[in-house]
Design an enzyme around this catalytic site. Structure first.
Site, PDB file in Angstrom:
ATOM      1  CE  LYS A 290      -3.944  -1.733   2.624  1.00  0.00           C
ATOM      2  NZ  LYS A 290      -4.822  -1.740   1.832  1.00  0.00           N
ATOM      3  NE  ARG A 364     -11.154  -9.698  -1.714  1.00  0.00           N
ATOM      4  CZ  ARG A 364     -11.098  -8.250  -3.130  1.00  0.00           C
ATOM      5  NH1 ARG A 364     -11.593  -8.963  -4.581  1.00  0.00           N
ATOM      6  NH2 ARG A 364     -11.341  -7.858  -2.685  1.00  0.00           N
TER       7      ARG A 364
HETATM    8  N1  BES Z   1      -8.035  -3.625   4.624  1.00  0.00           N
HETATM    9  C1  BES Z   1      -8.095  -3.277   3.037  1.00  0.00           C
HETATM   10  C2  BES Z   1      -9.692  -2.276   3.630  1.00  0.00           C
HETATM   11  C3  BES Z   1      -9.365  -1.319   4.058  1.00  0.00           C
HETATM   12  C4  BES Z   1      -9.172  -0.314   3.443  1.00  0.00           C
HETATM   13  C5  BES Z   1     -10.746  -0.746   4.970  1.00  0.00           C
HETATM   14  C6  BES Z   1      -8.700   1.569   3.729  1.00  0.00           C
HETATM   15  C7  BES Z   1     -10.279   0.485   5.547  1.00  0.00           C
HETATM   16  C8  BES Z   1      -9.727   1.078   4.913  1.00  0.00           C
HETATM   17  C9  BES Z   1      -8.125  -4.856   2.599  1.00  0.00           C
HETATM   18  O1  BES Z   1      -7.554  -6.050   2.380  1.00  0.00           O
HETATM   19  C10 BES Z   1      -7.613  -3.531   0.729  1.00  0.00           C
HETATM   20  O2  BES Z   1      -6.281  -3.952   1.051  1.00  0.00           O
HETATM   21  N2  BES Z   1      -8.246  -3.847   0.045  1.00  0.00           N
HETATM   22  C11 BES Z   1      -8.338  -3.699  -1.316  1.00  0.00           C
HETATM   23  C12 BES Z   1      -8.738  -4.693  -2.168  1.00  0.00           C
HETATM   24  C13 BES Z   1      -8.247  -4.442  -3.748  1.00  0.00           C
HETATM   25  C14 BES Z   1      -7.188  -4.659  -3.736  1.00  0.00           C
HETATM   26  C15 BES Z   1      -9.499  -5.685  -4.414  1.00  0.00           C
HETATM   27  C16 BES Z   1      -8.559  -2.034  -1.911  1.00  0.00           C
HETATM   28  O3  BES Z   1      -9.793  -1.591  -1.439  1.00  0.00           O
HETATM   29  O4  BES Z   1      -7.856  -1.578  -1.866  1.00  0.00           O
HETATM   30 MN    MN Z   2      -6.109  -5.489   1.676  1.00  0.00          MN
END
Ligand code: BES
Ligand code: MN
Ligand code: ZN
Length: 512
Positions: A290, A364
């Site tokens: 990230k 997931r």
């Molecule tokens: N934990 C994150 C989602 C999240 C983002 C929660 C911001 C709270 C605040 C999750 O694991 C994630 O990173 N999701 C990705 C999915 C994507 C790679 C398909 C996302 O939302 O960008």
């Molecule tokens: Mn994630």
């Protein structure tokens, strides 16, 4: 766990004006030009101060706003706090809860130690007295909550402890208040427990530590047992999703299983409800790392799992006549030489294979194993809760969680529980159109969809693992935290899900 602020709730039979207290709290609706009986009495004893405050226009009784008046020799209270309730016709049980939270938050800020709530007077006749008391208790815990266990300064701008009394001169009324207070206390305490665990950073809580906390909870709770699958057992069971996500960290992944069994024989024949919660103790994104801004907030990526843990605590204390399973897959998602990679094909517990196209779609992956495990345990109803997608936050903002599912009745029941608990949800789709996007050419599934509708494609992915069970999914990304303090709450974890799930289960058990 170190006690953050010790809050103690009681009912007390006492005359409102005579009540000796740091702060006496009364509610006022915004159209209340004509004061109700209690406010009129206080106004008279305070030489018209309430009327003057309103006439000067300094206090319009809007929700989230309060005003403090100072006592005199005619009343027992040092201060009288008027809490705005907004428009009367819009009032719900959450209006009660928010008013109590607002009062408790303010009390802690001014270091009061004894708070006396007479908020129920404004709502008399609109809701059952015990339901009002439950909401007041939940609100008192919610608003007084602080997280400062690592602040070494002893004077930290807050009360050391807080006693909250629900007061009424009529013993028949305090008896009804007591009934709701007992439930509200259990739920309120469970939510504070959840907030503290969620607020603890990833250097303090990792999957093995979370497992130890769950074990300790079960040891101290009647009718609750805890089983932990460590790395070895996860391997034996082919829980490939949890293992893959956890492979990059020194702290090894765990599957935490809490089982609540009711005491009575009849109750043990009730359906099995599984609560499944995502507990990523830190989500860096892994190899698909990230951006660094706000990455600290990813310590809260365990919130779903912790809400399940805290709900199980509440279920045991409420002794609900239901069979409830709490299933919490936990891992830390870090990049390293042993991490799982984009392109990897993972065989999950269900036997289904998944092509990993983004290691940041890790929630997931761990949930696929946990949901399949819930099915294997013959769960009739499965509800999962997860900080799953940024896309859900884009869709709904920070006020409502996304609600997905495959059963209309279950969705309606959760919507009702959301309304009563003030933890709001909004229905979202996860049907086959979205499911098609999650198919892979070289495995059964892929772990990301196309650019759009990310919350829905994620839900459609989870849906592949629930078999014939009735299933609902709560995407709580966005509602899991307050980025800044509000009139009702300290910043950080919101403990979202504890009130919602506890309310759903109480309703299901038919113990209103
Ligand atoms: N934990 C994150 C989602 C999240 C983002 C929660 C911001 C709270 C605040 C999750 O694991 C994630 O990173 N999701 C990705 C999915 C994507 C790679 C398909 C996302 O939302 O960008
Ligand atoms: Mn994630
Ligand atoms: Zn995540």
């Amino acid at each position: 766990m170190k006690q953050i602020i010790n809050v103690e709730l009681k009912t007390r039979k006492v005359d409102f004006a005579k009540c000796e207290t740091d702060i006496l709290v009364v509610g006022l609706f915004s159209e209340g030009k004509k004061l109700d009986q209690l406010n009129k009495e206080l106004d008279r004893k305070l030489d018209g101060a309430v009327t003057r405050l309103i006439e000067l226009g300094d206090f319009k009784a809007k929700e989230g706003i309060n005003a403090i008046l100072y006592g005199n020799k005619n009343i027992g209270a040092k201060r009288v706090m008027l809490v705005g309730l907004g428009e009367k016709k819009k009032a719900t049980l959450d209006t009660v809860r928010k008013a109590a939270a607002n009062a408790a938050n303010k009390s802690v800020e001014i270091k009061a130690e004894l708070l006396s709530l007479a908020l129920h007077r404004a709502f008399a006749g609109r809701f059952e007295l015990s339901a009002i008391a439950r909401a007041m208790a939940e609100g008192a815990y919610f608003g007084s909550y602080r997280y400062d266990e690592y602040v070494t300064e002893s004077e930290n701008g807050r009360s050391a402890s807080l006693r909250v009394d629900l007061i009424d001169p009529d013993p028949a009324k305090t008896k009804k208040l007591q009934k709701g207070l007992a439930r509200g206390t259990i739920i309120g305490k469970a939510q504070s427990y959840a907030r503290t665990l969620a607020n603890r950073p990833a250097n303090i809580i990792n999957p093995p530590k979370l497992a130890a906390i769950a074990k300790e909870l079960a040891q101290n709770s009647k009718n609750l047992t805890c089983t932990i699958f460590d790395e070895k057992q996860l391997k034996e069971k082919n829980m490939g999703g949890i293992l893959a996500v956890g492979s990059g960290s020194q702290s090894k992944p765990r599957l935490i299983i809490l089982r609540y069994k009711p005491t009575s024989k009849a109750a043990s024949r009730q359906p099995i409800v599984a609560l499944v919660g995502k507990a990523i103790t830190f989500d860096s994104g892994g190899i698909s790392i990230k951006p660094s801004s706000n990455m600290d907030q990813m310590k809260l990526d365990k919130t779903g799992g912790i809400s399940v843990l805290a709900t199980m605590k509440a279920v045991a204390e409420l002794t609900l006549p239901l069979n409830v399973l709490g299933i919490i897959p936990s891992a830390e998602n870090l990049p390293s030489g042993s991490s799982y990679r984009p392109g990897d094909i993972i065989t999950t517990y269900s036997g289904k294979t998944v092509e990993v196209l983004n290691t940041d779609a890790e929630g997931r992956m761990i949930l696929s194993d946990a949901l399949a495990y819930a099915v294997k345990q013959k769960s009739d109803i499965i509800i999962d809760i997860a900080t799953l997608t940024g896309a859900c936050m884009v869709a709904l903002g920070k006020y409502k969680a996304g609600l997905f599912g495959n059963d209309d009745k279950l969705i309606k029941q959760l919507q009702k529980a959301a309304q009563d608990s003030g933890e709001n949800v909004w229905p979202m789709p996860s049907d086959d159109e979205y499911g098609q996007e999650m198919k892979s050419k070289i495995a059964d599934l892929r772990n990301i969809g196309s650019k759009w509708g990310g919350a829905c494609t994620a839900a459609a992915f989870l849906r592949q693992f629930v078999g014939d069970a009735k299933w609902a999914h709560l995407d709580i990304a966005g509602v899991d935290l307050f980025q800044k303090p509000t009139e009702y709450a300290f910043q950080g974890s919101s403990g979202f899900g504890v009130r919602l799930l506890a309310t759903y289960l109480i309703d299901l058990a038919g113990k209103k």
